[in-house]
Design an enzyme around this catalytic site. Structure first.
Site, PDB file in Angstrom:
ATOM      1  N   PHE A  19     -10.272 -12.683 -18.038  1.00 49.38           N
ATOM      2  CA  PHE A  19      -9.744 -11.258 -18.969  1.00 49.38           C
ATOM      3  C   PHE A  19      -7.457 -11.140 -18.688  1.00 49.38           C
ATOM      4  CE2 PHE A  19      -9.257  -6.590 -18.017  1.00 49.38           C
ATOM      5  CZ  PHE A  19      -9.325  -6.235 -19.264  1.00 49.38           C
ATOM      6  N   SER A  54      -0.037  -3.054 -10.525  1.00 45.04           N
ATOM      7  CA  SER A  54      -0.782  -1.884 -10.235  1.00 45.04           C
ATOM      8  C   SER A  54      -0.428  -0.672 -11.087  1.00 45.04           C
ATOM      9  CB  SER A  54       0.070  -0.978  -8.886  1.00 45.04           C
ATOM     10  OG  SER A  54      -0.990  -2.010  -8.385  1.00 45.04           O
ATOM     11  N   GLY A 105     -16.284 -15.008  18.693  1.00 44.82           N
ATOM     12  CA  GLY A 105     -15.633 -15.843  20.138  1.00 44.82           C
ATOM     13  C   GLY A 105     -14.027 -16.854  19.929  1.00 44.82           C
ATOM     14  N   GLU A 116      -8.783  -5.450  -8.588  1.00 42.12           N
ATOM     15  CA  GLU A 116      -9.146  -4.209  -9.191  1.00 42.12           C
ATOM     16  C   GLU A 116      -8.698  -3.125  -8.620  1.00 42.12           C
ATOM     17  OE1 GLU A 116     -10.285  -5.669 -11.651  1.00 42.12           O
ATOM     18  OE2 GLU A 116     -11.634  -7.375 -11.798  1.00 42.12           O
ATOM     19  N   PHE A 123       0.867   8.715  -8.074  1.00 43.06           N
ATOM     20  CA  PHE A 123       1.358   7.475  -7.955  1.00 43.06           C
ATOM     21  C   PHE A 123       3.165   6.969  -7.878  1.00 43.06           C
ATOM     22  CE2 PHE A 123      -2.643   8.184  -9.869  1.00 43.06           C
ATOM     23  CZ  PHE A 123      -3.651   7.743  -9.574  1.00 43.06           C
TER      24      PHE A 123
END
Length: 394
Positions: free
Chosen positions: A140, A149, A350, A374, A394
């Site tokens: 994709f 973004s 630890g 995503e 935004f």
């Protein structure tokens, strides 16, 4: 942890809050099938695969045979399972490694989902059945090198040339691209952003695996170059126009992350409990100290809250009422809390917690990628802020 120990630890956590009693028999069958695959096939090899940067392509057909690829789709060849069943599969696979949940997400929730939602009957018939069987791999291609973004600033273009389309541009951080047989490529046209089904053998399409990763090392993410990629008119996804198309697919993948990140958290909690009850310091198990018990209790509370949130979102999705804002709540919470659980688990282990004897540092590194893709924490925070105030920041 041995295979039997992993399975029993997972079952103990299932019972701690009686999650099983909220699931149907069919959902439990899907979950148990995914758990067996994760424990028996992925877990024995994942530490070495992470070290070697090795993706086991032979697992793809096995995942297809189990019905996990595009399992939530109703198209021919797909399982047509419910949203909760799909979430449970994501949960179990990510308990083994985020890379394998990512594979299922990219294949089913992104590439197959785009073709299912927006493709022509011919595109669906050609690609979905073999992708569901794991015979074909899809990717994709949305994110671009300058940043993921702000897809509205997309620079990849598709122009008409006679009856054909010609695509030019570049994409980055595209999962599976170097292995894929088909790419769903999003490009800007004179008519807005459109999606195209691009066989990766098309001249001008080049995918190169990104090296030097310290996260998701048993997975494959790539740079793509599209240099005069010529496609017939039939390659366009007819049902997708504008950014609402790819965004709807991203929401499918984000939903899987809500469940998946809690799988990584569960794995870290399991090894923490085992360590707390078997490692002795000052003459007693470290789990007998109040500070360690507080850590474990806090981890359990956040894990169970995350699981209940995932289940609630799944039921909303099955009822057709799940909103993008609600998905942002889930994605933001699950990844953030999974990372906090992983970091606390490292303190319980630890110094040994930084070694590959335990999965904690691997999960922590992988979750840093899941936190970014995503939609980053910041983007989902702004989605929620807009929902609360009505003001976009935004």
């Amino acid at each position: 942890m041995t295979t039997q120990t992993r399975a029993s630890a997972a079952s103990a956590l299932d019972e701690a809050f009686s999650i099983d009693h909220l699931l149907t028999d069919d959902e439990l069958r899907w979950r148990d099938a995914a758990r067996r695959f994760a424990v028996e096939r992925i877990a024995p090899v994942i530490e070495q695969d992470f070290e070697d940067k090795h993706f086991r392509r032979e697992f793809v057909a096995e995942l297809g045979a189990l019905g996990f690829l595009g399992m939530h789709l109703k198209d021919p060849g797909c399982a047509g399972a419910g949203a909760v069943a799909y979430g449970l599969v994501c949960h179990e696979l990510e308990a083994a490694d985020s890379g394998w949940r990512t594979f299922v997400s990219v294949q089913g929730s992104l590439a197959m989902s785009a073709i299912s939602k927006f493709g022509s009957d011919e595109q669906k018939a050609e690609w979905l059945p073999p992708m569901a069987r794991g015979e074909r791999i899809g990717c994709f291609a949305l994110t671009e090198p300058q940043g993921g973004s702000d897809p509205a600033a997309m620079s990849t273009t598709a122009r008409r040339d006679g009856d054909d389309w010609v695509i030019d541009g570049a994409k980055r951080w595209i999962g599976l691209a170097a292995l894929a047989d088909v790419a769903v490529v999003w490009a800007a046209t004179e008519d807005g952003v459109r999606g195209f089904v691009v066989p990766t053998s098309t001249p001008g399409f080049t995918a190169t695996a990104i090296d030097g990763k310290l996260s998701m090392r048993a997975s494959v993410q790539c740079d793509i170059v599209l240099d005069g990629v010529r496609l017939p008119a039939s390659a366009m996804l007819p049902g997708a126009r504008g950014l609402s198309g790819p965004f709807s697919c991203l929401n499918e993948a984000r939903y899987g992350i809500v469940w998946g990140a809690m799988g990584a958290a569960r794995s870290c909690l399991e090894v923490s409990i085992e360590r707390a009850t078997t490692r002795e310091v000052f003459g007693r198990p470290i789990g007998a100290t109040q500070l360690i018990q507080q850590k474990l209790a806090d981890m359990l509370v956040e894990y169970e809250k995350g699981m209940l949130l995932a289940l609630h979102l799944g039921r909303l999705k099955e009822a057709g009422r799940l909103t993008p804002t609600q998905i942002s709540v889930g994605k933001l919470n699950s990844v953030r809390e999974a990372l906090a659980i992983a970091r606390e688990a490292r303190t319980i282990l630890g110094g040994d917690g930084i070694t590959s004897e335990f999965p904690v540092m691997r999960h922590m590194a992988n979750l840093e990628s899941v936190r970014t893709y995503e939609g980053t924490d910041e983007i989902h925070t702004l989605v929620l802020g807009r929902a609360l105030t009505g003001l976009a920041a935004f």
